[in-house]
Write a protein that holds these residues in place. Structure first.
Motif, mmCIF file in Angstrom:
data_model
loop_
_atom_site.group_PDB
_atom_site.id
_atom_site.type_symbol
_atom_site.label_atom_id
_atom_site.label_comp_id
_atom_site.label_asym_id
_atom_site.label_seq_id
_atom_site.Cartn_x
_atom_site.Cartn_y
_atom_site.Cartn_z
ATOM 1 N N CYS A 357 45.438 24.469 28.116
ATOM 2 C CA CYS A 357 45.368 23.119 28.758
ATOM 3 C C CYS A 357 44.306 22.936 29.847
ATOM 4 C CB CYS A 357 46.805 22.567 28.791
ATOM 5 S SG CYS A 357 47.626 23.459 30.234
ATOM 6 N N CYS A 418 48.744 26.495 22.188
ATOM 7 C CA CYS A 418 48.871 27.256 23.649
ATOM 8 C C CYS A 418 48.344 28.627 23.472
ATOM 9 C CB CYS A 418 50.249 27.249 24.244
ATOM 10 S SG CYS A 418 50.844 25.591 24.625
ATOM 11 N N CYS A 421 47.524 31.727 26.369
ATOM 12 C CA CYS A 421 47.684 31.396 27.363
ATOM 13 C C CYS A 421 49.051 31.967 27.818
ATOM 14 C CB CYS A 421 47.722 29.836 27.552
ATOM 15 S SG CYS A 421 48.256 29.510 29.116
#
Ligand code: SF4
Lengths: 476, 211
Positions: A357, A418, A421
């Motif tokens: 993000c 995601c 990450c």
């Protein structure tokens, strides 16, 4: 006056003061208030226990339309059509699907082209708007502050509270402003700015504060860049990052699916134009950074504040007088497998992760593609992967031909989520592996047990992939 | 919620700053959709020598003898002593659930990350902020065998074995909820009329927020 005055300094109001004041449902004294929540974003990891709580107490969501849900942490980034192989990951995504169906919450399911990382899709859909309070059971909710919104991460009990009451009991934070004066040099990105700021103020530097980012260098950023900066406000200890609304903000929001239109649009823009700190607003703490002095940043340790310019060196613990800090440095260097005083650009890498993000939006992918175009990843790089932030980012990148640029250079082009990450899905580092990552946390084990993470900008990650070690992207 | 009034307990000293929530409870355990059962995985990467997962029985794993919590003297500890910026990182409430499930009732540190701090109060778990030099002194004393502190939330005090009394600050609303073990959602719903009045006013001012 007890209550409202706490956290307010005399003079005009800050952007944070304005957002706070506009959302107070009831003053609870001592600087606390019942705060109204305009937008609640939901993902699969921090919500199941909250939905259970609702069921247990026979409660319903207060205002369904305020919620938007998406699965992002556990989703696979390959072979999406064959579902999720890991049974516990699958159970968690299934739980989100069934909870949203049961309570009537809008969800972008895994097969939806709009699916992606919760902090990418909120703004992309216009579900994040200036002037809103935005919460999500995820610390990087600070991202949405880039829109002049008051956005902060919450725990699962607060997810349940927000669902059930559309409010949260909050204590007002202090006002802090970080002003990045002047213009950054060529090749310096939002990621370098925010890493440099964290290096300066430390990971607890913003604790108890809402940080407004200001100054020419911030105003010059695109919305993507502003989101990168606010995303990492939490890494400076602040719960919220904020940036004033300007034409860049309004232009970005216009025409997005959840954004107002027609007469509402004109009224909204008029209201949004007030979303900046008054000229005479006073801050509890001010920090100034000279933009021109910022170089490409690389973290070398296990906390985002352990960062150095690419032409710098790993520190020497022996030079640290404070015993607790020295121990921290020694532990970090041991974990990271680095020698004291080692030049940053001698650190060789095993893997490259472009995503998260923080840096998975179209502009990030363009920057990385620009560096790798026509080149090949180094022989020592075992895996270089690009994970777009959302299905729509992926599609746009493909329309621009970025996927072909990455593939030709030896990168893998993945499905959105995601991913590495935090490695809740299958994408993770093996013990001892060293990764150039565009994500936001370099904690021990974050990307996989024993994995070693160096946080960098997309362009720096791309340059590292080609060179096989960290290099100054301005010289390639 | 379990009320918190007076707790006397054994102190475990974890001499590290910036203990992040990834360290308190690693990501693989966040796949659980329950609120309980996280205690055996608290500080997992530090506590065990081999990798773990939800479906691996912790009893079959190799404990790391060098990790403080594995020292026999800390068995049954209910108060954790730590350094600056405890609980930084992710918003995962699982971190508090894991500490509480392990048997801790409170953490004492010079400072906490905001979200962790907030999450604690929702779980009958008390984060106590003391001045760095006071925490330093506790770390020195905690070297002694069977070092116990008494935490008195109503009085807002920490009492050492030698009878030294340290005061701590706490927000009155949070204190009240914790002492009485109140359900915060139930309390808020008593204000349903105020919430509806706010919505009506706001809808007139900014209708696009309610689209
Ligand atoms: S991309 Fe990383 S930091 Fe962002 S929400 Fe997902 S796991 Fe959290």
């Amino acid at each position: 006056m007890a209550g409202r005055s706490s956290g307010r300094t005399p003079g005009g109001r800050t952007l944070y003061d304005k957002l706070w004041d506009a959302h107070v449902v009831a003053d609870m004294g001592e600087g606390a208030a019942l705060l109204y929540i305009d937008r609640h974003l939901v993902h699969e990891v921090t919500s199941p226990q909250a939905f259970d709580g609702l069921r247990l107490n026979g409660r319903k969501p207060w205002r369904l339309a305020a919620n938007l849900a998406v699965a992002d942490h556990n989703v696979p980034t390959t072979r999406r059509d064959s579902g999720i192989a890991d049974p516990t990951s699958r159970a968690q995504v299934d739980a989100l699907d069934s909870n949203c169906a049961e309570f009537g919450i809008t969800e972008f399911r895994m097969s939806d082209p709009r699916q992606g990382i919760v902090h990418v899709i909120g703004p992309e859909q216009g579900a994040t708007l200036p002037g809103m309070t935005v919460v999500c059971g995820d610390s990087h909710t600070s991202t949405h502050g880039a829109f002049g919104a008051l956005a902060f991460g919450i725990g699962t009990s607060e997810v349940e509270h927000a669902l059930a009451t559309q409010t949260l009991v909050q204590k007002k934070a202090r006002n802090m402003r970080v002003t990045v004066r002047g213009a950054v040099g060529p090749g310096i990105t939002a990621k370098d700015i925010v890493l440099a700021v964290i290096g300066r103020i430390g990971t607890a530097g913003g604790t108890g504060c809402a940080i407004e980012f200001a100054g020419e260098a911030i105003a010059a950023l695109s919305m993507e860049g502003r989101m990168t900066v606010c995303n990492m406000a939490i890494e400076a200890g602040a719960r919220a990052g904020l940036i004033a609304v300007d034409a860049t903000t309004v232009d970005y929001v216009k025409g997005r699916p959840f954004a107002p239109s027609g007469a509402d649009w004109e009224r909204a823009v008029a209201a949004w134009n007030e979303l900046h700190s008054d000229a005479d607003a006073r801050f509890d703490r001010e920090v100034e950074v000279d933009a021109a002095s910022i170089k490409p940043q690389v973290t070398w340790g296990t906390s985002p504040e352990m960062v150095a310019p690419v032409d710098g060196r790993v520190p020497d613990p022996a030079a640290e007088a404070d015993a607790v800090k020295r121990q921290g440095l020694e532990r970090a260097l041991t974990y990271m497998g680095l020698r004291p005083n080692m030049p940053i650009d001698e650190i060789a890498i095993d893997k490259v992760f472009i995503g998260s993000c923080t840096n998975s939006r179209i502009e990030d992918l363009r920057a990385a593609a620009g560096v790798v175009a026509g080149k090949r990843i180094a022989a020592n790089v075992k895996l270089a992967m690009v994970v777009p932030g959302s299905g729509l980012v992926k599609r746009q990148a493909e329309q621009e031909g970025l996927d072909r640029v990455f593939r030709a250079a030896g990168f893998e082009w993945r499905e959105p989520g995601c991913s590495m990450c935090l490695g809740m899905n299958a994408d993770r580092l093996s013990p001892g592996e060293r990764c150039a990552s565009t994500s936001n946390r370099n904690f021990e084990g974050r990307q996989g047990q024993g994995g070693r993470t160096h946080l960098v900008s997309p362009a720096m990650a791309a340059a590292a992939a080609i060179a096989g070690r960290f290099v100054d992207v301005r010289s390639v | 919620m379990q009320p918190f009034t007076v707790v006397t307990g054994l102190v475990a000293a974890l001499d590290r700053a910036n203990v992040d929530t990834d360290a308190i409870i690693p990501k693989q355990y966040l796949k659980s959709i329950k609120r309980t059962g996280f205690g055996p995985f608290l500080f997992d990467d530090w506590r065990y020598l081999d990798p773990g997962d939800l479906d691996i029985d912790p009893a079959t794993r190799r404990a790391n003898p060098d990790f403080v919590l594995n020292q026999p003297r800390y068995r049954g500890a209910s108060i954790l002593l730590a350094r600056e910026n405890f609980g930084c990182g992710s918003s995962r409430e699982h971190a508090v659930w894991a500490l509480a499930d392990y048997g801790f009732r409170a953490v004492i540190a010079p400072g906490f990350a905001d979200i962790f701090f907030n999450n604690s109060f929702k779980n009958g778990f008390l984060p106590i902020v003391l001045a760095p030099d006071e925490v330093d002194a506790l770390f020195r004393e905690a070297g002694a065998a069977d070092y116990r502190l008494t935490l008195d939330l109503p009085a807002q005090t920490v009492t050492t074995p030698s009878g030294r009394v340290l005061r701590f600050d706490i927000d009155p609303f949070r204190k009240d909820c914790l002492v009485r073990g109140l359900d915060e959602i139930g309390l808020t719903l008593q204000q349903a009329d105020a919430i509806r009045a706010y919505e009506a006013r706001r809808r007139a001012e900014a209708p696009w927020l309610f689209a």
